[in-house]
Scaffold this motif. Structure first.
Motif, PDB file in Angstrom:
ATOM      1  N   MET A  38       8.456   4.814  -3.059  1.00 31.53           N
ATOM      2  CA  MET A  38       7.854   4.277  -2.661  1.00 31.53           C
ATOM      3  C   MET A  38       6.886   5.340  -1.695  1.00 31.53           C
ATOM      4  O   MET A  38       8.094   6.592  -1.155  1.00 31.53           O
ATOM      5  CB  MET A  38       9.430   3.296  -1.965  1.00 31.53           C
ATOM      6  N   LYS A  39       6.171   5.188  -1.200  1.00 25.52           N
ATOM      7  CA  LYS A  39       4.977   6.301  -0.162  1.00 25.52           C
ATOM      8  C   LYS A  39       4.432   5.090   0.779  1.00 25.52           C
ATOM      9  O   LYS A  39       5.050   3.753   1.121  1.00 25.52           O
ATOM     10  CB  LYS A  39       4.096   6.705  -1.079  1.00 25.52           C
ATOM     11  N   THR A  40       4.985   5.594   1.512  1.00 27.94           N
ATOM     12  CA  THR A  40       3.653   5.617   3.195  1.00 27.94           C
ATOM     13  C   THR A  40       2.863   5.807   3.267  1.00 27.94           C
ATOM     14  O   THR A  40       2.515   6.732   3.714  1.00 27.94           O
ATOM     15  CB  THR A  40       5.103   5.211   4.154  1.00 27.94           C
ATOM     16  N   LEU A  41       1.572   5.199   3.740  1.00 23.52           N
ATOM     17  CA  LEU A  41       0.675   5.395   3.975  1.00 23.52           C
ATOM     18  C   LEU A  41      -0.450   4.688   5.483  1.00 23.52           C
ATOM     19  O   LEU A  41       0.253   3.393   5.256  1.00 23.52           O
ATOM     20  CB  LEU A  41      -0.547   4.756   2.600  1.00 23.52           C
ATOM     21  N   LEU A  42      -0.665   5.539   6.164  1.00 26.07           N
ATOM     22  CA  LEU A  42      -0.933   4.789   7.599  1.00 26.07           C
ATOM     23  C   LEU A  42      -2.362   4.670   7.065  1.00 26.07           C
ATOM     24  O   LEU A  42      -2.926   6.108   7.640  1.00 26.07           O
ATOM     25  CB  LEU A  42      -0.295   5.167   8.595  1.00 26.07           C
TER      26      LEU A  42
ATOM     27  N   ALA B 271     -10.077  -1.174   3.081  1.00 26.73           N
ATOM     28  CA  ALA B 271      -8.801  -0.694   2.159  1.00 26.73           C
ATOM     29  C   ALA B 271      -7.481  -1.163   2.646  1.00 26.73           C
ATOM     30  O   ALA B 271      -7.010  -1.242   1.863  1.00 26.73           O
ATOM     31  CB  ALA B 271      -9.078   1.040   2.850  1.00 26.73           C
ATOM     32  N   VAL B 272      -7.129  -1.902   3.422  1.00 24.04           N
ATOM     33  CA  VAL B 272      -6.047  -2.514   3.611  1.00 24.04           C
ATOM     34  C   VAL B 272      -5.934  -3.181   3.285  1.00 24.04           C
ATOM     35  O   VAL B 272      -5.013  -3.708   2.713  1.00 24.04           O
ATOM     36  CB  VAL B 272      -5.935  -2.819   5.789  1.00 24.04           C
ATOM     37  N   ALA B 273      -7.136  -4.325   3.124  1.00 24.06           N
ATOM     38  CA  ALA B 273      -7.951  -5.633   2.528  1.00 24.06           C
ATOM     39  C   ALA B 273      -7.322  -5.171   0.622  1.00 24.06           C
ATOM     40  O   ALA B 273      -6.371  -5.564   0.147  1.00 24.06           O
ATOM     41  CB  ALA B 273      -8.792  -6.157   2.467  1.00 24.06           C
ATOM     42  N   GLU B 274      -7.611  -3.999   0.677  1.00 23.75           N
ATOM     43  CA  GLU B 274      -8.021  -4.158  -1.134  1.00 23.75           C
ATOM     44  C   GLU B 274      -6.118  -4.061  -1.450  1.00 23.75           C
ATOM     45  O   GLU B 274      -6.121  -3.911  -2.272  1.00 23.75           O
ATOM     46  CB  GLU B 274      -9.077  -2.631  -1.566  1.00 23.75           C
TER      47      GLU B 274
ATOM     48  N   CYS C 106       0.968   0.521   5.513  1.00 26.11           N
ATOM     49  CA  CYS C 106       1.096   0.213   3.977  1.00 26.11           C
ATOM     50  C   CYS C 106       2.044   0.702   3.343  1.00 26.11           C
ATOM     51  O   CYS C 106       2.396   1.884   3.375  1.00 26.11           O
ATOM     52  CB  CYS C 106       0.132   0.356   3.645  1.00 26.11           C
ATOM     53  N   LEU C 107       3.270   0.084   2.973  1.00 29.03           N
ATOM     54  CA  LEU C 107       4.220   0.532   1.613  1.00 29.03           C
ATOM     55  C   LEU C 107       4.097   0.682   0.840  1.00 29.03           C
ATOM     56  O   LEU C 107       2.912  -0.226   0.129  1.00 29.03           O
ATOM     57  CB  LEU C 107       5.201  -0.021   1.952  1.00 29.03           C
ATOM     58  N   VAL C 108       3.601   1.771   0.261  1.00 30.08           N
ATOM     59  CA  VAL C 108       2.428   1.320  -1.718  1.00 30.08           C
ATOM     60  C   VAL C 108       4.309   1.457  -2.455  1.00 30.08           C
ATOM     61  O   VAL C 108       5.029   2.982  -2.804  1.00 30.08           O
ATOM     62  CB  VAL C 108       1.813   2.805  -0.540  1.00 30.08           C
TER      63      VAL C 108
ATOM     64  N   SER D  93      -1.449  -2.115  -5.080  1.00 34.62           N
ATOM     65  CA  SER D  93       0.167  -1.485  -5.112  1.00 34.62           C
ATOM     66  C   SER D  93       0.665  -1.104  -3.271  1.00 34.62           C
ATOM     67  O   SER D  93       1.564  -1.026  -3.757  1.00 34.62           O
ATOM     68  CB  SER D  93      -0.097  -0.071  -5.112  1.00 34.62           C
ATOM     69  N   GLY D  94      -0.049  -1.883  -2.038  1.00 32.80           N
ATOM     70  CA  GLY D  94       0.915  -2.060  -1.289  1.00 32.80           C
ATOM     71  C   GLY D  94       1.317  -3.027  -0.540  1.00 32.80           C
ATOM     72  O   GLY D  94       0.622  -3.996  -1.224  1.00 32.80           O
ATOM     73  N   ARG D  95       1.692  -3.931   0.275  1.00 33.73           N
ATOM     74  CA  ARG D  95       2.104  -4.115   1.482  1.00 33.73           C
ATOM     75  C   ARG D  95       2.016  -2.860   2.985  1.00 33.73           C
ATOM     76  O   ARG D  95       2.710  -2.373   3.384  1.00 33.73           O
ATOM     77  CB  ARG D  95       3.703  -5.144   0.850  1.00 33.73           C
TER      78      ARG D  95
END
Length: 162
Positions: free
Chosen positions: A1-5, A114-117, A133-135, A147-149
């Motif tokens: 699990m990764k975190t993308l801001l 990008a958040v929506a996709e 976003c958690l990926v 793949s994210g939330r």
């Protein structure tokens, strides 16, 4: 699990019509909001391992505030300037795997899209907003649409959406 801001640059200055869009600086509100948001992330326990920014002045200046608060360097990515959602997610897929928490700083409408996709969440994305976003991937290269939330959308006004 990764975190993308995914972060949108702070409010920019439109006062000098002779400047190219790429060269516009932050206005007073932007210069105030960027360090406040950077401090807020740190206060909320977000520790960035990597920050990648558009080369536009307003994005680089915003990213520099996050970098100063976090004690990390900013990597400039020319493809993030005026990028589509797909280009933004492609840049994220090239992040180094050792960076568990990373931030991309860019522009709208690309960041919002990008958040929506990535998450399926459609959010209003004002200047200096940050979408956490958690990926669900082990490697950034595995990042794909859906793949994210969305965990939280932070805005300078203090509003948060979950």
């Amino acid at each position: 699990m990764k975190t993308l801001l995914l972060a949108r640059h702070a409010k920019s200055d439109w006062g000098d019509a002779s400047l190219a869009d790429h060269d516009r600086p932050l206005n007073d509100r932007g210069r105030r909001d960027a360090p406040l948001m950077a401090r807020r992330l740190l206060d909320e326990g977000i520790h960035l391992a990597r920050i990648v920014s558009s080369t536009a002045v307003r994005a680089r200046t915003t990213a520099a505030e996050y970098a100063a608060a976090q004690g990390v360097e900013v990597v400039q990515e020319p493809l993030l300037y005026a990028a589509s959602a797909r280009s933004i997610l492609a840049a994220a897929s090239r992040l180094p795997d050792e960076a568990e928490v990373a931030m991309l700083v860019g522009h709208n409408p690309g960041m919002q899209d990008a958040v929506a996709e990535l998450t399926g969440a459609f959010v209003e994305f004002p200047t200096c907003a940050v979408a956490e976003c958690l990926v669900d991937v082990d490697s950034w290269a595995e990042l794909i649409e859906g793949s994210g939330r969305l965990v939280q959308l932070r805005t300078p006004a203090g509003r948060s959406a979950r």
